[in-house]
Design a protein around this motif. Structure first.
Motif, PDB file in Angstrom:
ATOM      1  N   CYS A 284      -3.871  32.380  -8.244  1.00 47.13           N
ATOM      2  CA  CYS A 284      -3.291  31.176  -8.859  1.00 47.13           C
ATOM      3  C   CYS A 284      -3.506  31.190 -10.373  1.00 47.13           C
ATOM      4  O   CYS A 284      -4.019  30.237 -10.959  1.00 47.13           O
ATOM      5  CB  CYS A 284      -3.891  29.917  -8.242  1.00 47.13           C
ATOM      6  SG  CYS A 284      -3.037  28.399  -8.701  1.00 47.13           S
ATOM      7  N   PHE A 285      -3.082  32.266 -11.009  1.00 46.47           N
ATOM      8  CA  PHE A 285      -3.265  32.387 -12.455  1.00 46.47           C
ATOM      9  C   PHE A 285      -2.436  31.330 -13.179  1.00 46.47           C
ATOM     10  O   PHE A 285      -1.240  31.183 -12.931  1.00 46.47           O
ATOM     11  CB  PHE A 285      -2.853  33.785 -12.940  1.00 46.47           C
ATOM     12  CG  PHE A 285      -3.051  33.965 -14.420  1.00 46.47           C
ATOM     13  CD1 PHE A 285      -4.276  34.363 -14.917  1.00 46.47           C
ATOM     14  CD2 PHE A 285      -2.017  33.692 -15.317  1.00 46.47           C
ATOM     15  CE1 PHE A 285      -4.484  34.496 -16.286  1.00 46.47           C
ATOM     16  CE2 PHE A 285      -2.216  33.824 -16.680  1.00 46.47           C
ATOM     17  CZ  PHE A 285      -3.453  34.222 -17.160  1.00 46.47           C
ATOM     18  N   THR A 286      -3.083  30.592 -14.083  1.00 52.30           N
ATOM     19  CA  THR A 286      -2.385  29.563 -14.870  1.00 52.30           C
ATOM     20  C   THR A 286      -2.793  29.627 -16.340  1.00 52.30           C
ATOM     21  O   THR A 286      -2.595  28.655 -17.073  1.00 52.30           O
ATOM     22  CB  THR A 286      -2.690  28.150 -14.328  1.00 52.30           C
ATOM     23  OG1 THR A 286      -4.110  27.934 -14.330  1.00 52.30           O
ATOM     24  CG2 THR A 286      -2.156  27.973 -12.913  1.00 52.30           C
ATOM     25  N   GLY A 287      -3.340  30.764 -16.759  1.00 49.39           N
ATOM     26  CA  GLY A 287      -3.886  30.857 -18.112  1.00 49.39           C
ATOM     27  C   GLY A 287      -2.842  31.124 -19.178  1.00 49.39           C
ATOM     28  O   GLY A 287      -1.635  31.141 -18.936  1.00 49.39           O
ATOM     29  N   ASN A 288      -3.342  31.374 -20.395  1.00 47.72           N
ATOM     30  CA  ASN A 288      -2.466  31.671 -21.530  1.00 47.72           C
ATOM     31  C   ASN A 288      -2.286  33.179 -21.681  1.00 47.72           C
ATOM     32  O   ASN A 288      -2.829  33.974 -20.894  1.00 47.72           O
ATOM     33  CB  ASN A 288      -3.023  31.035 -22.810  1.00 47.72           C
ATOM     34  CG  ASN A 288      -4.435  31.518 -23.141  1.00 47.72           C
ATOM     35  OD1 ASN A 288      -4.786  32.682 -22.910  1.00 47.72           O
ATOM     36  ND2 ASN A 288      -5.258  30.632 -23.688  1.00 47.72           N
TER      37      ASN A 288
ATOM     38  N   ILE B 266       0.621  34.670  -8.638  1.00 53.91           N
ATOM     39  CA  ILE B 266       1.423  33.571  -9.180  1.00 53.91           C
ATOM     40  C   ILE B 266       1.861  32.650  -8.048  1.00 53.91           C
ATOM     41  O   ILE B 266       2.363  33.097  -7.013  1.00 53.91           O
ATOM     42  CB  ILE B 266       2.659  34.109  -9.933  1.00 53.91           C
ATOM     43  CG1 ILE B 266       2.241  34.991 -11.107  1.00 53.91           C
ATOM     44  CG2 ILE B 266       3.537  32.947 -10.414  1.00 53.91           C
ATOM     45  CD1 ILE B 266       1.495  34.275 -12.213  1.00 53.91           C
ATOM     46  N   THR B 267       1.680  31.355  -8.272  1.00 51.62           N
ATOM     47  CA  THR B 267       2.023  30.319  -7.298  1.00 51.62           C
ATOM     48  C   THR B 267       3.200  29.475  -7.793  1.00 51.62           C
ATOM     49  O   THR B 267       3.799  29.758  -8.835  1.00 51.62           O
ATOM     50  CB  THR B 267       0.829  29.378  -7.086  1.00 51.62           C
ATOM     51  OG1 THR B 267       0.589  28.679  -8.324  1.00 51.62           O
ATOM     52  CG2 THR B 267      -0.424  30.120  -6.673  1.00 51.62           C
ATOM     53  N   GLY B 268       3.456  28.388  -7.070  1.00 50.98           N
ATOM     54  CA  GLY B 268       4.504  27.448  -7.455  1.00 50.98           C
ATOM     55  C   GLY B 268       4.239  26.718  -8.754  1.00 50.98           C
ATOM     56  O   GLY B 268       5.118  25.988  -9.235  1.00 50.98           O
ATOM     57  N   TRP B 269       3.069  26.919  -9.331  1.00 49.27           N
ATOM     58  CA  TRP B 269       2.785  26.361 -10.671  1.00 49.27           C
ATOM     59  C   TRP B 269       3.884  26.766 -11.647  1.00 49.27           C
ATOM     60  O   TRP B 269       4.293  25.978 -12.502  1.00 49.27           O
ATOM     61  CB  TRP B 269       1.430  26.889 -11.144  1.00 49.27           C
ATOM     62  CG  TRP B 269       0.912  26.327 -12.434  1.00 49.27           C
ATOM     63  CD1 TRP B 269       1.287  26.684 -13.708  1.00 49.27           C
ATOM     64  CD2 TRP B 269      -0.092  25.311 -12.589  1.00 49.27           C
ATOM     65  NE1 TRP B 269       0.588  25.958 -14.646  1.00 49.27           N
ATOM     66  CE2 TRP B 269      -0.277  25.110 -13.981  1.00 49.27           C
ATOM     67  CE3 TRP B 269      -0.858  24.567 -11.694  1.00 49.27           C
ATOM     68  CZ2 TRP B 269      -1.180  24.182 -14.484  1.00 49.27           C
ATOM     69  CZ3 TRP B 269      -1.765  23.651 -12.200  1.00 49.27           C
ATOM     70  CH2 TRP B 269      -1.911  23.463 -13.590  1.00 49.27           C
TER      71      TRP B 269
ATOM     72  N   PRO C   1      -1.798  24.159   1.365  1.00 46.70           N
ATOM     73  CA  PRO C   1      -0.766  23.117   1.248  1.00 46.70           C
ATOM     74  C   PRO C   1      -0.583  22.573  -0.172  1.00 46.70           C
ATOM     75  O   PRO C   1       0.109  21.572  -0.356  1.00 46.70           O
ATOM     76  CB  PRO C   1      -1.308  22.020   2.162  1.00 46.70           C
ATOM     77  CG  PRO C   1      -2.797  22.117   1.991  1.00 46.70           C
ATOM     78  CD  PRO C   1      -3.070  23.593   1.880  1.00 46.70           C
ATOM     79  N   TYR C   2      -1.208  23.222  -1.155  1.00 47.59           N
ATOM     80  CA  TYR C   2      -1.131  22.741  -2.532  1.00 47.59           C
ATOM     81  C   TYR C   2       0.083  23.351  -3.250  1.00 47.59           C
ATOM     82  O   TYR C   2       0.688  24.313  -2.798  1.00 47.59           O
ATOM     83  CB  TYR C   2      -2.417  23.082  -3.283  1.00 47.59           C
ATOM     84  CG  TYR C   2      -3.665  22.752  -2.507  1.00 47.59           C
ATOM     85  CD1 TYR C   2      -3.976  21.424  -2.198  1.00 47.59           C
ATOM     86  CD2 TYR C   2      -4.519  23.742  -2.037  1.00 47.59           C
ATOM     87  CE1 TYR C   2      -5.108  21.101  -1.459  1.00 47.59           C
ATOM     88  CE2 TYR C   2      -5.654  23.433  -1.301  1.00 47.59           C
ATOM     89  CZ  TYR C   2      -5.943  22.118  -1.008  1.00 47.59           C
ATOM     90  OH  TYR C   2      -7.055  21.802  -0.270  1.00 47.59           O
ATOM     91  N   LEU C   3       0.413  22.784  -4.399  1.00 45.53           N
ATOM     92  CA  LEU C   3       1.392  23.330  -5.344  1.00 45.53           C
ATOM     93  C   LEU C   3       2.771  23.637  -4.761  1.00 45.53           C
ATOM     94  O   LEU C   3       3.314  24.728  -4.948  1.00 45.53           O
ATOM     95  CB  LEU C   3       0.833  24.613  -5.993  1.00 45.53           C
ATOM     96  CG  LEU C   3      -0.489  24.466  -6.748  1.00 45.53           C
ATOM     97  CD1 LEU C   3      -0.984  25.825  -7.222  1.00 45.53           C
ATOM     98  CD2 LEU C   3      -0.307  23.517  -7.940  1.00 45.53           C
ATOM     99  N   PRO C   4       3.400  22.690  -4.077  1.00 45.44           N
ATOM    100  CA  PRO C   4       4.767  22.950  -3.609  1.00 45.44           C
ATOM    101  C   PRO C   4       5.709  23.193  -4.786  1.00 45.44           C
ATOM    102  O   PRO C   4       5.648  22.474  -5.788  1.00 45.44           O
ATOM    103  CB  PRO C   4       5.142  21.656  -2.859  1.00 45.44           C
ATOM    104  CG  PRO C   4       4.221  20.610  -3.404  1.00 45.44           C
ATOM    105  CD  PRO C   4       2.956  21.318  -3.748  1.00 45.44           C
ATOM    106  N   PRO C   5       6.562  24.209  -4.706  1.00 45.20           N
ATOM    107  CA  PRO C   5       7.483  24.492  -5.812  1.00 45.20           C
ATOM    108  C   PRO C   5       8.423  23.320  -6.074  1.00 45.20           C
ATOM    109  O   PRO C   5       9.003  22.760  -5.137  1.00 45.20           O
ATOM    110  CB  PRO C   5       8.254  25.725  -5.318  1.00 45.20           C
ATOM    111  CG  PRO C   5       7.362  26.356  -4.297  1.00 45.20           C
ATOM    112  CD  PRO C   5       6.661  25.218  -3.636  1.00 45.20           C
ATOM    113  N   ARG C   6       8.578  22.968  -7.338  1.00 47.34           N
ATOM    114  CA  ARG C   6       9.422  21.826  -7.689  1.00 47.34           C
ATOM    115  C   ARG C   6      10.916  22.163  -7.663  1.00 47.34           C
ATOM    116  O   ARG C   6      11.751  21.273  -7.819  1.00 47.34           O
ATOM    117  CB  ARG C   6       9.041  21.302  -9.089  1.00 47.34           C
ATOM    118  CG  ARG C   6       7.870  20.324  -9.045  1.00 47.34           C
ATOM    119  CD  ARG C   6       7.437  19.909 -10.430  1.00 47.34           C
ATOM    120  NE  ARG C   6       8.474  19.288 -11.239  1.00 47.34           N
ATOM    121  CZ  ARG C   6       8.844  18.002 -11.170  1.00 47.34           C
ATOM    122  NH1 ARG C   6       8.244  17.188 -10.303  1.00 47.34           N
ATOM    123  NH2 ARG C   6       9.781  17.523 -11.954  1.00 47.34           N
TER     124      ARG C   6
END
Length: 261
Positions: free
Chosen positions: A154-158, A174-177, A206-211
């Protein structure tokens, strides 16, 4: 063939229809799932689920949120679980200074101990990091040469953090983030710097459902069957075809986690 490398299938939100969730994933082309272990009890539960399905695998580990609550024998318990061929990594382990549900001191101790365990067992690590990058990277760097690899889940960094992870030889999950234009735009913009031989995809359900799911979900519960929506956005960000991304992400997961079949 899609592989979801991070599914919290032990979560209570799946208690009523877990089997259906697994079947729906298969129908959506998500043929293999790796269930995330977040403490000893849930790692055992993850393994129990896997033993009913040949295409399910799991990790065994302690999430930083649970670091305060480990027993004296937790490492031995994880080692016992890891003897099973369906346990493919140690984790989810790492640091989370965003919420500090466990003290930073205990988080660092438990993380380091799990890195040592992964070395002893020759298993890769499934890594968590939030608002703790410098300390996380420093602890990881000390062990890196003796580890058999790992993925920054779940990488979300810069961009700087991404390049550091790549320099350390890590895979990038990479996730739905990346599908969330409100907070994931930076990730979308830097995804083009991820080499195809280092990319993996996951839902973190169940987290981060794609928008970008249409029609919009009535529930906030994410499922592995929605992984193709992550692939669609990530392929666009990386400027590659979806089929090419699926091929490489699946090959990478198969290689790191030594997935059979």
């Amino acid at each position: 063939m899609l592989i979801d490398i991070g599914v919290n299938l032990t979560n209570s939100r799946f208690d009523k229809d877990r089997e259906n969730v697994i079947n729906q994933a298969q129908l959506a082309g998500v043929t293999k799932l790796i269930i995330t272990g977040t403490n000893v009890v849930e790692s055992q539960q993850a393994l129990d689920i896997c033993q009913h399905y040949p295409n399910l695998f799991c990790t065994a580990g302690v999430h930083p949120h649970d670091a305060d609550n480990v027993s004296n024998g937790y490492l031995q318990q994880l080692a016992e679980l890891a003897k099973n061929k369906q346990v493919k990594a140690i984790g989810e382990c790492g640091l989370d200074f965003n919420r500090n549900f466990s003290t930073p001191e205990n988080q660092q101790r438990v993380f380091t101990e799990q890195l040592e365990l992964a070395k002893q067992l020759s298993l890769p690590v499934f890594l968590h990091q939030r608002d703790a990058f410098n300390t996380w990277q420093s602890l990881l760097q000390e062990q890196l040469n003796e580890l058999t690899g790992g993925v920054s889940h779940c990488f979300t960094g810069n961009l700087e953090e991404l390049k550091t992870c790549l320099d350390m030889g890590l895979y990038i999950g990479i996730t739905g983030w990346i599908c969330d234009e409100r907070r994931g735009q930076e990730l979308f913009d830097i995804a083009k710097y991820i080499p195809l031989d280092r990319i993996m995809v996951e839902t973190d359900a169940p987290y981060l459902p794609p928008r970008n799911i249409r029609p919009k979900l009535k529930s906030s519960r994410n499922e592995p069957k929605y992984l193709p929506y992550v692939v669609r956005t990530l392929a666009s960000a990386m400027k590659v075809g979806e089929d090419e991304l699926i091929k490489h992400s699946s090959n990478n997961a198969t290689k790191l986690f030594k997935l059979a079949g």
